[in-house]
Design an enzyme around this catalytic site. Sequence first.
Site, PDB file in Angstrom:
ATOM      1  N   LEU A 143     -46.671   6.044 -41.917  1.00 41.29           N
ATOM      2  CA  LEU A 143     -47.351   7.178 -41.285  1.00 41.29           C
ATOM      3  C   LEU A 143     -46.285   8.216 -40.960  1.00 41.29           C
ATOM      4  CD1 LEU A 143     -49.921   5.919 -38.593  1.00 41.29           C
ATOM      5  CD2 LEU A 143     -50.421   7.325 -40.590  1.00 41.29           C
ATOM      6  N   ASP A 144     -46.589   9.505 -41.184  1.00 39.05           N
ATOM      7  CA  ASP A 144     -45.655  10.581 -40.807  1.00 39.05           C
ATOM      8  C   ASP A 144     -45.317  10.464 -39.318  1.00 39.05           C
ATOM      9  OD1 ASP A 144     -45.713  11.685 -43.327  1.00 39.05           O
ATOM     10  OD2 ASP A 144     -47.252  13.168 -42.850  1.00 39.05           O
ATOM     11  N   PRO A 145     -44.104  10.898 -38.911  1.00 39.69           N
ATOM     12  CA  PRO A 145     -43.745  10.843 -37.490  1.00 39.69           C
ATOM     13  C   PRO A 145     -44.768  11.520 -36.565  1.00 39.69           C
ATOM     14  CG  PRO A 145     -41.814  11.342 -38.790  1.00 39.69           C
ATOM     15  CD  PRO A 145     -42.982  11.359 -39.748  1.00 39.69           C
ATOM     16  N   ALA A 154     -47.975  11.831 -37.098  1.00 31.25           N
ATOM     17  CA  ALA A 154     -49.303  11.225 -37.231  1.00 31.25           C
ATOM     18  C   ALA A 154     -49.471  10.070 -36.249  1.00 31.25           C
ATOM     19  CB  ALA A 154     -49.509  10.733 -38.656  1.00 31.25           C
ATOM     20  N   ARG A 159     -51.393  15.805 -46.020  1.00 28.41           N
ATOM     21  CA  ARG A 159     -50.796  17.142 -45.963  1.00 28.41           C
ATOM     22  C   ARG A 159     -51.001  17.896 -47.282  1.00 28.41           C
ATOM     23  NH1 ARG A 159     -44.962  16.381 -44.999  1.00 28.41           N
ATOM     24  NH2 ARG A 159     -45.265  14.221 -45.618  1.00 28.41           N
TER      25      ARG A 159
END
Length: 297
Positions: free
Chosen positions: A45-47, A49, A179
Amino acid sequence: MGRKKGRDINGWLIVDKPAGVTSTAVVAKVRWALDAKKAGHAGTLDPDATGVLAVALGEATKTVPIVTNALKCYDFKVTWGAETSTDDASGEVVRTSELRPTAAAIEAALAGFTGEIMQVPPAFSAVKVDGERAYDLAREGVEMELAARPLWVDSLKLLETGEGWARLEMVCGKGGYVRSIARDLGRELGCLGHVAHLRRTWSGPFEAADGVEFARVDREAQDWLEAQLKPLETGLADLPMLRATPEGAIRIRNGNPGEVTTGADWGELVWVADAAGPVCIGRYQGGTVQPERVFNL
């Protein structure tokens, strides 16, 4: 040779990841808190998110590819009118537009983003370019053309709209970048866009609602955390389960094809259990299973 540090602990800890922490940091903290020998996660997961981060411990790490390949669900908000360097709110604005889409225009555009689509990952992503991570190159200002890759989008729905934003829900397969969806949807609508907020609500068999708050990983006693573990086989929910004969289980545990009492399609990926628990993941071959990953439980 010294013993590898940590305990032999097997299973899944589902963490509800907060914004501002990396997936790697969550795994490291869980491994430390449980003093586990081995840990990994099923899908970064993106930081920025939030939501489901499934952390596999011990022998459960052998089931990670199964969960990684499963469908995942994202609830996200797109801000219209600006494209950013990272395709989310953390990046610099690189282009702007005065246009704002109607709900009807958004709905009409969504059909082009479902089914088997081709998606170019964001420049700031973990995709490798000539052996280096794209985000490292992007931070250095290197111009690059990332190749489009196929993505299965099971569904993409408009949940609500407001002044200059829309909230959507996407269910997709492995390797999807929300994104990129926000960026490409903004371009398709002519208004530009980026992700303002992103939450993974479920991933394969795991749901955010069942997740442990990340702050509690630090705070709670080890035995409380251990009580939150889900069994290794929870990660195998998408595969058929077959039963091994006692002799078949012994053969499989030694890495050989072993007899099973139930069947599946020839060549199908299955998991095998006996009275003691999970034995392996393997391929069904007419009465026997050829093991691919054997569990040492």
